[in-house]
Design a protein around this motif. Structure first.
Motif, PDB file in Angstrom:
ATOM      1  N   LYS A 183       0.874  -1.238  -0.005  1.00 32.30           N
ATOM      2  CA  LYS A 183       0.100   0.069   0.139  1.00 32.30           C
ATOM      3  C   LYS A 183       0.992   1.196   0.004  1.00 32.30           C
ATOM      4  N   HIS A 184       2.030   1.322   0.899  1.00 33.47           N
ATOM      5  CA  HIS A 184       2.877   2.300   0.823  1.00 33.47           C
ATOM      6  C   HIS A 184       3.629   2.538  -0.446  1.00 33.47           C
ATOM      7  N   GLU A 240       1.084   4.191  -2.900  1.00 38.22           N
ATOM      8  CA  GLU A 240       0.905   5.613  -2.574  1.00 38.22           C
ATOM      9  C   GLU A 240       1.950   6.603  -2.969  1.00 38.22           C
TER      10      GLU A 240
END
Length: 210
Positions: free
Chosen positions: A159-160, A163
């Motif tokens: 997810k990081h 992003e």
């Protein structure tokens, strides 16, 4: 298998230039190359001795090894492989190194550094053409599809990565950050290597011992 586990910033300082081994840190003022731009160790600042021809060739080989995070035995294997390929041996060597799975994962933006890419591959987070591959040195080919396992996509790590994606992938790979996947659409070229490397020096070094 033996592998360097010390501070990677020391490797950059030993080679006298940034190898971009720490992802984001390398682009900030916290990078040790900005504050201690000399070789590590007690006598690092005193290392001004002019290198011999062999020394220059050796340092170039060490730079490439550290850039891609490989040991001497695999490096020699890649050279012998490149030497048998058609074309310029030095460029063939870089092409082989670029095709390693850990490097491809990094190039696709699915990891912030080659070190992180290697770790993620070893932990079994990636599929190559639908099959799990957990070997960082696995050599990919044009047409291969690399993707994050469905289960792994839900992890905070990926997810990081999604992003913070920069979207600056080289032309020989396609990247789909929304689905955390990518495809190799062509062979890498010499222009894709963004580190100053004089590969002919590595060829000259290894050719002496052939």
């Amino acid at each position: 298998m033996a592998r360097y586990t010390g501070p990677v910033c020391r490797l950059c300082r030993r080679e006298g230039q940034k190898l971009y081994l720490k992802s984001d840190k390398c682009y900030t003022d916290k990078c040790p190359m900005n504050t201690r731009n000399y070789a590590p160790g007690q006598h690092g600042q005193a290392r001004t001795k002019k290198l011999s021809e062999y020394g220059v060739q050796l340092r170039e080989k060490q730079k490439v090894r550290r850039y891609y995070g490989i040991l001497e035995k695999p490096m020699l294997k890649y050279f012998l492989m490149a030497d048998k390929m058609q074309g310029i041996t030095g460029e063939n060597l870089l092409k082989v190194l670029e095709s390693r799975l850990d490097n491809v994962v990094f190039r696709m933006g699915l990891a912030s550094s080659r070190i992180e890419a290697r770790q993620l591959v070893v932990h079994g987070h990636f599929l190559v053409n639908g099959k799990k591959v957990d070997i960082p040195s696995y050599l990919t080919s044009v047409g291969d599809v690399i993707e994050v396992k469905e289960k792994s996509k839900k992890s905070p790590k990926f997810k990081h990565i999604q992003e913070n994606s920069q979207g600056n992938t080289p032309s020989w790979v396609e990247s789909d950050m929304e689905n955390l996947s990518g495809k190799i659409v062509a062979e890498s070229t010499r222009e894709d290597i963004d580190l100053p490397i004089e590969e002919h020096l590595i060829v000259e070094l290894y050719s002496k011992n052939k």
